[in-house]
Scaffold this active site. Structure first.
Site, mmCIF file in Angstrom:
data_model
loop_
_atom_site.group_PDB
_atom_site.id
_atom_site.type_symbol
_atom_site.label_atom_id
_atom_site.label_comp_id
_atom_site.label_asym_id
_atom_site.label_seq_id
_atom_site.Cartn_x
_atom_site.Cartn_y
_atom_site.Cartn_z
ATOM 1 N N ALA A 35 0.757 -1.265 -0.134
ATOM 2 C CA ALA A 35 -0.094 0.059 0.036
ATOM 3 C C ALA A 35 0.628 1.201 -0.011
ATOM 4 O O ALA A 35 0.264 2.160 -0.398
ATOM 5 C CB ALA A 35 -1.201 0.004 1.223
ATOM 6 N N HIS A 37 3.466 1.783 -1.848
ATOM 7 C CA HIS A 37 3.832 2.123 -3.267
ATOM 8 C C HIS A 37 2.494 2.444 -3.999
ATOM 9 O O HIS A 37 2.549 3.390 -4.721
ATOM 10 C CB HIS A 37 4.269 0.681 -4.100
ATOM 11 C CG HIS A 37 5.588 0.109 -3.529
ATOM 12 N ND1 HIS A 37 5.667 -1.188 -2.801
ATOM 13 C CD2 HIS A 37 6.804 0.615 -3.541
ATOM 14 C CE1 HIS A 37 7.040 -1.358 -2.402
ATOM 15 N NE2 HIS A 37 7.620 -0.299 -3.001
ATOM 16 N N GLN A 61 22.722 -1.737 -5.951
ATOM 17 C CA GLN A 61 22.579 -1.034 -4.496
ATOM 18 C C GLN A 61 22.499 -1.944 -3.358
ATOM 19 O O GLN A 61 22.218 -1.582 -2.215
ATOM 20 C CB GLN A 61 21.277 -0.093 -4.613
ATOM 21 C CG GLN A 61 20.059 -0.996 -4.472
ATOM 22 C CD GLN A 61 18.703 -0.221 -4.785
ATOM 23 O OE1 GLN A 61 18.505 0.435 -5.918
ATOM 24 N NE2 GLN A 61 18.168 0.261 -3.666
ATOM 25 N N GLY A 147 8.939 7.343 -1.475
ATOM 26 C CA GLY A 147 8.476 7.288 -0.254
ATOM 27 C C GLY A 147 9.400 7.764 1.002
ATOM 28 O O GLY A 147 10.381 7.705 0.850
ATOM 29 N N GLN A 153 17.310 8.503 1.363
ATOM 30 C CA GLN A 153 17.448 8.106 -0.162
ATOM 31 C C GLN A 153 17.113 9.494 -0.922
ATOM 32 O O GLN A 153 17.267 9.786 -2.099
ATOM 33 C CB GLN A 153 16.750 6.994 -0.502
ATOM 34 C CG GLN A 153 16.188 6.832 -1.822
ATOM 35 C CD GLN A 153 15.644 5.424 -2.167
ATOM 36 O OE1 GLN A 153 16.475 4.406 -2.266
ATOM 37 N NE2 GLN A 153 14.261 5.269 -2.486
ATOM 38 N N SER A 185 6.628 -2.229 4.485
ATOM 39 C CA SER A 185 7.985 -2.282 3.741
ATOM 40 C C SER A 185 7.791 -3.755 3.166
ATOM 41 O O SER A 185 7.046 -4.690 3.722
ATOM 42 C CB SER A 185 9.003 -2.234 4.851
ATOM 43 O OG SER A 185 10.288 -3.036 4.289
ATOM 44 N N SER A 186 8.557 -3.915 1.995
ATOM 45 C CA SER A 186 8.506 -5.121 1.141
ATOM 46 C C SER A 186 9.293 -6.189 2.174
ATOM 47 O O SER A 186 8.831 -7.304 1.986
ATOM 48 C CB SER A 186 9.194 -5.134 -0.057
ATOM 49 O OG SER A 186 8.661 -3.886 -0.775
ATOM 50 N N ARG A 187 10.077 -5.550 3.070
ATOM 51 C CA ARG A 187 10.832 -6.511 3.886
ATOM 52 C C ARG A 187 9.813 -7.098 5.141
ATOM 53 O O ARG A 187 10.173 -8.391 5.744
ATOM 54 C CB ARG A 187 11.925 -5.776 4.432
ATOM 55 C CG ARG A 187 13.129 -5.851 3.740
ATOM 56 C CD ARG A 187 14.118 -4.937 4.219
ATOM 57 N NE ARG A 187 14.911 -4.127 3.350
ATOM 58 C CZ ARG A 187 16.226 -4.619 2.728
ATOM 59 N NH1 ARG A 187 16.534 -5.719 3.256
ATOM 60 N NH2 ARG A 187 16.597 -4.015 2.006
HETATM 61 O O1 PAF Z 1 13.392 2.715 -2.843
HETATM 62 C C1 PAF Z 1 13.530 1.790 -3.662
HETATM 63 O O2 PAF Z 1 12.954 0.825 -3.609
HETATM 64 C C2 PAF Z 1 14.866 1.789 -4.489
HETATM 65 O O3 PAF Z 1 16.036 2.229 -3.906
HETATM 66 C C3 PAF Z 1 14.617 2.594 -5.899
HETATM 67 C C4 PAF Z 1 14.356 4.200 -5.610
HETATM 68 C C5 PAF Z 1 13.575 1.850 -6.585
HETATM 69 C C6 PAF Z 1 15.767 2.434 -6.616
HETATM 70 O O4 PAF Z 1 16.024 0.870 -6.937
#
Ligand code: PAF
Length: 283
Positions: A35, A37, A61, A147, A153, A185-187
Site C-alpha cells: 500500500a 507503493h 545497490q 516514499g 534516499q 515495507s517489502s521486507r
Molecule cells: O526505494 C527503492 O525501492 C529503491 O531504492 C529504488 C528507488 C526503486 C531504486 O532501486
C-alpha cells in the site's frame, strides 16, 4: 496498462506521449508492491497524464548478496495491483537490459550520503544513484515519486538531480503504516507474525518519543528510544540519529534547526530482518 521489458519499447511509447505534451510521472520501485507503493502510484496517476512504474531489483545497490537473493519478487501480483491503480506502463527490464555493461560511474554527495545508511551500507547510495539516474534518462519524467520511509534516499536523489542538472520534480510521499503503526515495507513479508508484533514497538516508541521530546533534550530523547527498544526481546537498534531534515547532520539541541527528524534502523527477529523507520520531531 502495458508492460514493457526493453528500453527501446519504453522510449517508443514515451516519445509518442511527449509529442502530445503529456506529463509523465515515474514511480521507481523494486517490486513486491504494497500500500505504500500504491500511494505513490495513485498520486502520480492523479498528477500526470502517464504514469510509468519501474519494477527492477537493482543489484548495484545491494551490498549483501544474501539480501539481494532473498529480496521478494512478485511481478505478476505487482502488475495486477498496478493495473487496478490506473498505472499506464510497467517497465520491468532484466539486469542485462539496464546494465549492458558494468556501471562504472561513481556518485558521492558528502556529507548527506556518508551518514546513517551511507555509513552502514557502503556502495548502497552509489547503486541507487546509478539506477535512478538511468531511469530518469530513460523515462525523462516531469515528476518522480519516492516514499519518505527511505528518508535519506530522497535527500541523496535530490543532491544527484541537482548535480547532474536533471530537470525532474522530486515528490516525497508520506510513510504508509499498518493500523498497528508498523511502517509498510517489502521486507515485512520476511517477518513471522510474532516478529511483526514485536516490530510494532519501533513506531510505537518513536511516536511516544515525540511527546517525550517536548520536555527532554535531544540526547535524552535519543537514549529513551534506544534503551526502550533494545530492552525488547527480538529487537536490536543498529542506529538512531536525530538529524536536521535537510542536511541529515545530527542536531545537538531542538533549537539547532526548525526541521528535525529521527531516523532509525532496527534488526528484528532471528533472521534478522533489517527495518527502517523515521519520525518528524519538529517542522
Ligand atoms: O526505494 C527503492 O525501492 C529503491 O531504492 C529504488 C528507488 C526503486 C531504486 O532501486
Amino acid at each position: 496498462m502495458t508492460t514493457v521489458y526493453t528500453v527501446k519499447q519504453l522510449e517508443l511509447i514515451l516519445d509518442a506521449a511527449r509529442q502530445k505534451h503529456q506529463a509523465i510521472g515515474l514511480v521507481p520501485t523494486m517490486g513486491a508492491l504494497h500500500a505504500g507503493h500504491a500511494s505513490l502510484v495513485s498520486r502520480s496517476v492523479k498528477e500526470n497524464d502517464i504514469t510509468v512504474v519501474s519494477v527492477f531489483v537493482n543489484p548495484t545497490q545491494f551490498n549483501d548478496k544474501t539480501d539481494l537473493a532473498n529480496y521478494p519478487r512478485t511481478l505478476e501480483a505487482d502488475c495486477q495491483l498496478l493495473e487496478s491503480l490506473g498505472a499506464d506502463i510497467v517497465f520491468a527490464p532484466t539486469v542485462e537490459e539496464v546494465y549492458p555493461e558494468p556501471d562504472t560511474r561513481s556518485f558521492s554527495f558528502p556529507p548527506i550520503d556518508t551518514v546513517m545508511e551511507g555509513e552502514r551500507r557502503p556502495g548502497h547510495f552509489n547503486g541507487v544513484c546509478q539506477i535512478v539516474s538511468k531511469l530518469f534518462y530513460m523515462v525523462k519524467p516531469l515528476r518522480a515519486y519516492f516514499g519518505e520511509k527511505d528518508f535519506q534516499q530522497i535527500a541523496v536523489v535530490r543532491a544527484m538531480v541537482k548535480s547532474l542538472g536533471i530537470n525532474v520534480e522530486i515528490c516525497p510521499c508520506p510513510i504508509v503504516r499498518e493500523e498497528s503503526g508498523l511502517a509498510l515495507s517489502s521486507r515485512n513479508t520476511l517477518l513471522t507474525e510474532d516478529e511483526k508484533n514485536t516490530a510494532v514497538n519501533i513506531s510505537r516508541t518513536l511516536k511516544e518519543s515525540v511527546d517525550f521530546s517536548q520536555n527532554h533534550s535531544v540526547n535524552e530523547t535519543h537514549d529513551m528510544v534506544v534503551n526502550q527498544l533494545n530492552a525488547i526481546d527480538g529487537l536490536e537498534v543498529e542506529y538512531f540519529q536525530i538529524v536536521d531534515g535537510i542536511t541529515l547532520q545530527p542536531v545537538a539541541t531542538w533549537k539547532d534547526t526548525n526541521y528535525v527528524v529521527g531516523c532509525i534502523t532496527v534488526y528484528c527477529g532471528s533472521r534478522p530482518v533489517r527495518l527502517i523507520d523515521n519520525m518528524k520531531y519538529r517542522g
